[in-house]
Scaffold this active site. Structure first.
Site, PDB file in Angstrom:
ATOM      1  NE  ARG A  84      -4.297  -1.513   0.512  1.00 54.02           N
ATOM      2  CZ  ARG A  84      -5.374  -1.014   1.112  1.00 54.02           C
ATOM      3  NH1 ARG A  84      -5.452   0.240   1.441  1.00 54.02           N
ATOM      4  NH2 ARG A  84      -6.409  -1.790   1.349  1.00 54.02           N
ATOM      5  CG  ASP A 121      -8.982  -2.334  -4.152  1.00 50.55           C
ATOM      6  OD1 ASP A 121      -8.426  -1.671  -3.260  1.00 50.55           O
ATOM      7  OD2 ASP A 121      -9.725  -3.306  -3.907  1.00 50.55           O
ATOM      8  CE1 TYR A 155     -13.170  -6.668   1.525  1.00 52.03           C
ATOM      9  CE2 TYR A 155     -11.548  -8.327   0.922  1.00 52.03           C
ATOM     10  CZ  TYR A 155     -11.908  -7.209   1.663  1.00 52.03           C
ATOM     11  OH  TYR A 155     -11.016  -6.653   2.539  1.00 52.03           O
ATOM     12  NE  ARG A 166      -9.487   8.497  -3.204  1.00 60.94           N
ATOM     13  CZ  ARG A 166     -10.680   8.973  -2.853  1.00 60.94           C
ATOM     14  NH1 ARG A 166     -11.108  10.098  -3.389  1.00 60.94           N
ATOM     15  NH2 ARG A 166     -11.435   8.321  -1.988  1.00 60.94           N
ATOM     16  NE  ARG A 170      -6.671   6.135   2.634  1.00 57.32           N
ATOM     17  CZ  ARG A 170      -7.543   5.283   3.149  1.00 57.32           C
ATOM     18  NH1 ARG A 170      -8.793   5.636   3.300  1.00 57.32           N
ATOM     19  NH2 ARG A 170      -7.152   4.078   3.525  1.00 57.32           N
TER      20      ARG A 170
HETATM   21  O1  CP3 Z   1      -0.029  -1.279  -2.541  1.00 59.44           O
HETATM   22  C1  CP3 Z   1      -0.265  -0.317  -3.303  1.00 59.44           C
HETATM   23  O2  CP3 Z   1       0.207   0.810  -3.139  1.00 59.44           O
HETATM   24  C2  CP3 Z   1      -1.100  -0.601  -4.543  1.00 59.44           C
HETATM   25  C3  CP3 Z   1      -2.508  -0.337  -4.439  1.00 59.44           C
HETATM   26  C4  CP3 Z   1      -3.420  -1.206  -3.615  1.00 59.44           C
HETATM   27  C5  CP3 Z   1      -4.636  -0.695  -3.072  1.00 59.44           C
HETATM   28  N1  CP3 Z   1      -5.339  -1.743  -2.540  1.00 59.44           N
HETATM   29  C6  CP3 Z   1      -5.067   0.701  -3.144  1.00 59.44           C
HETATM   30  C7  CP3 Z   1      -6.133   1.176  -2.272  1.00 59.44           C
HETATM   31  C8  CP3 Z   1      -3.379  -2.573  -3.324  1.00 59.44           C
HETATM   32  C9  CP3 Z   1      -2.279  -3.581  -3.602  1.00 59.44           C
HETATM   33  C10 CP3 Z   1      -4.603  -2.890  -2.635  1.00 59.44           C
HETATM   34  C11 CP3 Z   1      -4.960  -4.261  -2.210  1.00 59.44           C
HETATM   35  C12 CP3 Z   1      -6.156  -4.472  -1.396  1.00 59.44           C
HETATM   36  N2  CP3 Z   1      -7.382  -3.863  -1.506  1.00 59.44           N
HETATM   37  C13 CP3 Z   1      -6.265  -5.466  -0.400  1.00 59.44           C
HETATM   38  C14 CP3 Z   1      -5.163  -6.439  -0.022  1.00 59.44           C
HETATM   39  C15 CP3 Z   1      -4.145  -5.838   0.851  1.00 59.44           C
HETATM   40  C16 CP3 Z   1      -4.591  -5.551   2.261  1.00 59.44           C
HETATM   41  O3  CP3 Z   1      -4.539  -4.386   2.647  1.00 59.44           O
HETATM   42  O4  CP3 Z   1      -4.960  -6.513   2.957  1.00 59.44           O
HETATM   43  C17 CP3 Z   1      -7.559  -5.397   0.132  1.00 59.44           C
HETATM   44  C18 CP3 Z   1      -8.111  -6.262   1.258  1.00 59.44           C
HETATM   45  C19 CP3 Z   1      -8.260  -4.391  -0.584  1.00 59.44           C
HETATM   46  C20 CP3 Z   1      -9.690  -3.993  -0.414  1.00 59.44           C
HETATM   47  C21 CP3 Z   1      -9.821  -2.569  -0.010  1.00 59.44           C
HETATM   48  N3  CP3 Z   1      -9.486  -1.480  -0.802  1.00 59.44           N
HETATM   49  C22 CP3 Z   1     -10.326  -2.073   1.209  1.00 59.44           C
HETATM   50  C23 CP3 Z   1     -10.795  -2.942   2.362  1.00 59.44           C
HETATM   51  C24 CP3 Z   1     -10.294  -0.673   1.120  1.00 59.44           C
HETATM   52  C25 CP3 Z   1     -10.863   0.297   2.113  1.00 59.44           C
HETATM   53  C26 CP3 Z   1      -9.962   0.484   3.259  1.00 59.44           C
HETATM   54  C27 CP3 Z   1      -9.002   1.605   2.976  1.00 59.44           C
HETATM   55  O5  CP3 Z   1      -7.800   1.420   3.177  1.00 59.44           O
HETATM   56  O6  CP3 Z   1      -9.494   2.671   2.584  1.00 59.44           O
HETATM   57  C28 CP3 Z   1      -9.718  -0.313  -0.136  1.00 59.44           C
HETATM   58  C29 CP3 Z   1      -9.475   1.047  -0.641  1.00 59.44           C
HETATM   59  C30 CP3 Z   1      -8.090   1.361  -1.159  1.00 59.44           C
HETATM   60  N4  CP3 Z   1      -7.302   0.538  -1.922  1.00 59.44           N
HETATM   61  C31 CP3 Z   1      -7.396   2.604  -0.997  1.00 59.44           C
HETATM   62  C32 CP3 Z   1      -6.176   2.488  -1.691  1.00 59.44           C
HETATM   63  C33 CP3 Z   1      -5.115   3.542  -1.852  1.00 59.44           C
HETATM   64  C34 CP3 Z   1      -7.931   3.829  -0.278  1.00 59.44           C
HETATM   65  C35 CP3 Z   1      -8.835   4.523  -1.222  1.00 59.44           C
HETATM   66  C36 CP3 Z   1      -8.819   6.018  -1.096  1.00 59.44           C
HETATM   67  O7  CP3 Z   1      -7.963   6.691  -1.690  1.00 59.44           O
HETATM   68  O8  CP3 Z   1      -9.725   6.515  -0.419  1.00 59.44           O
END
Ligand code: CP3
Length: 345
Positions: free
Chosen positions: A23, A72, A149, A36, A27
């Site tokens: 990640r 994602d 999910y 964003r 943010r």
């Molecule tokens: O790693 C990176 O920088 C690449 C991008 C990436 C994102 N999500 C961007 C993201 C990757 C590899 C993921 C994987 C992901 N997404 C997982 C597996 C990794 C982990 O954390 O366990 C999972 C479970 C998700 C599902 C997901 N996406 C959730 C539960 C959420 C909401 C929670 C949160 O952190 O906001 C997201 C949103 C998300 N995915 C954001 C980002 C940057 C935040 C979105 C925003 O900008 O508001």
């Protein structure tokens, strides 16, 4: 190009330990927030120029040794026919959760180049822009994590609906998992064909399964994905990150992945002992450690580096995703410390 990361994945000798953070685009970076603020999250994922821009931000700002595609894990589920939304308050929402045979039957087989062309376009832009920088990692969710999910309709506390299907309707669960496995194989294979130089399978929820259930309801599907990818793309490293892996690592080891990613709840020395020379290891600093600075942070990093000296290969990472509140200066200092203390003369 700095290929330290790829060498470590293959278990080859490197001049220092490569590092990236799960990640790492997100943010906690003001530069990400700026992009964003103009578009919602899904639009950002689906606009290749913007997705490429935020993918490269941590490479330039932190100095990490690999980039990870900005997207994602839930994106391919839209292509399978589910309606996806990211709500600011609830996180991801998948409408009409998959609970019966009709719903599983309706799920479509995906053609990544046609159904998620923006992912392949982002990868192509990135390979050009990263040419003199670092390798690009593609990724997918692991089948069980994606299933949670799809069945729960979003994030969950105790995964009751998922486990009900698993225990009470194992045939239906198996039918769903087969469809997800096909999606993941073609999705990752297309990412590699478009230019991804390694792929990571995120199993964020693997650790909520009892060890015997992990063995029966997830491991065979992960194995199928890894073996199919290794057959099609033998040169491309496959990383399998199983979160909360302490109780299941003896089976995680059987996934066939080149690299096993581990969370911080297991001592990395323990993980390495149990993996042996079968796989390189990735991890495993507690994401909260990045709220420390100076000697406190450096000491935690040195401890992990020393413990991982005898691994088949070590890629430094966090034990899970970087937290949105993380001070950027500490993340930069962590990358510098990994490089400094792992330098081999
Ligand atoms: O790693 C990176 O920088 C690449 C991008 C990436 C994102 N999500 C961007 C993201 C990757 C590899 C993921 C994987 C992901 N997404 C997982 C597996 C990794 C982990 O954390 O366990 C999972 C479970 C998700 C599902 C997901 N996406 C959730 C539960 C959420 C909401 C929670 C949160 O952190 O906001 C997201 C949103 C998300 N995915 C954001 C980002 C940057 C935040 C979105 C925003 O900008 O508001």
């Amino acid at each position: 190009m700095n290929d330290t990361f790829l060498k470590a994945c293959r278990g080859e000798k490197t001049d220092y330990t490569p590092v990236w953070f799960m990640r790492q685009a997100g943010r906690y970076l003001p530069e990400y927030q700026k992009v964003r603020s103009k578009v919602d999250f899904l639009t950002l994922c689906k606009t290749p120029e913007l997705a490429a821009e935020v993918t490269i931000q941590p490479v330039d700002i932190l100095g990490v040794d690999a980039a990870i595609l900005f997207s994602d894990i839930l994106i391919p589920l839209e292509a399978m026919g589910m309606k996806l939304e990211f709500s600011e308050s609830k996180g991801p929402v998948l409408y009409n959760p998959i609970r019966d045979d009709a719903a599983v039957s309706r799920l479509k087989k995906i053609k990544p180049e046609e159904d998620v062309p923006f992912v392949m376009d982002t990868i192509k832009i990135l390979r050009k822009e990263l040419e003199k920088k670092v390798p690009l990692i593609g990724f997918s969710g692991a089948p069980f994590t994606l299933a949670t999910y799809m069945i729960e309709g979003g994030s969950s506390k105790n995964f009751l609906n998922t486990k009900k299907m698993m225990f009470q309707s194992p045939e239906l669960y198996g039918k769903l998992m087969k469809k997800i496995v096909n999606t993941v194989i073609s999705y990752l294979s297309s990412q590699i064909a478009a230019g991804a130089q390694a792929v990571q399978i995120f199993d964020s929820w693997a650790g909520i399964l009892a060890p015997d259930d992990y063995k029966e309801f997830e491991l065979p599907y992960v194995k199928k994905i890894v073996s199919s990818l290794k057959k099609q793309h033998p040169e491309t490293p496959v990383i399998y990150f199983a979160n909360n892996c302490a109780g299941i690592i003896k089976d995680v080891k059987k996934s066939g992945a080149d690299v096993v990613g581990v969370d911080w709840r297991i001592d990395i020395a323990d993980a390495i002992k149990r993996l042996g020379k079968k796989a390189a290891v990735q991890g495993n600093l507690d994401p909260c450690a990045l709220f420390s600075s100076g000697e406190e942070l450096e000491k935690k990093i040195q401890d992990i580096l020393i413990k991982a000296e005898n691994a088949k290969g070590h890629i430094f990472n966090l034990g899970h995703g970087i937290l949105p509140e993380t001070p950027v200066k500490n993340a930069i200092a962590a990358v510098e410390a990994v490089h400094k203390y792992s330098k081999r003369g």
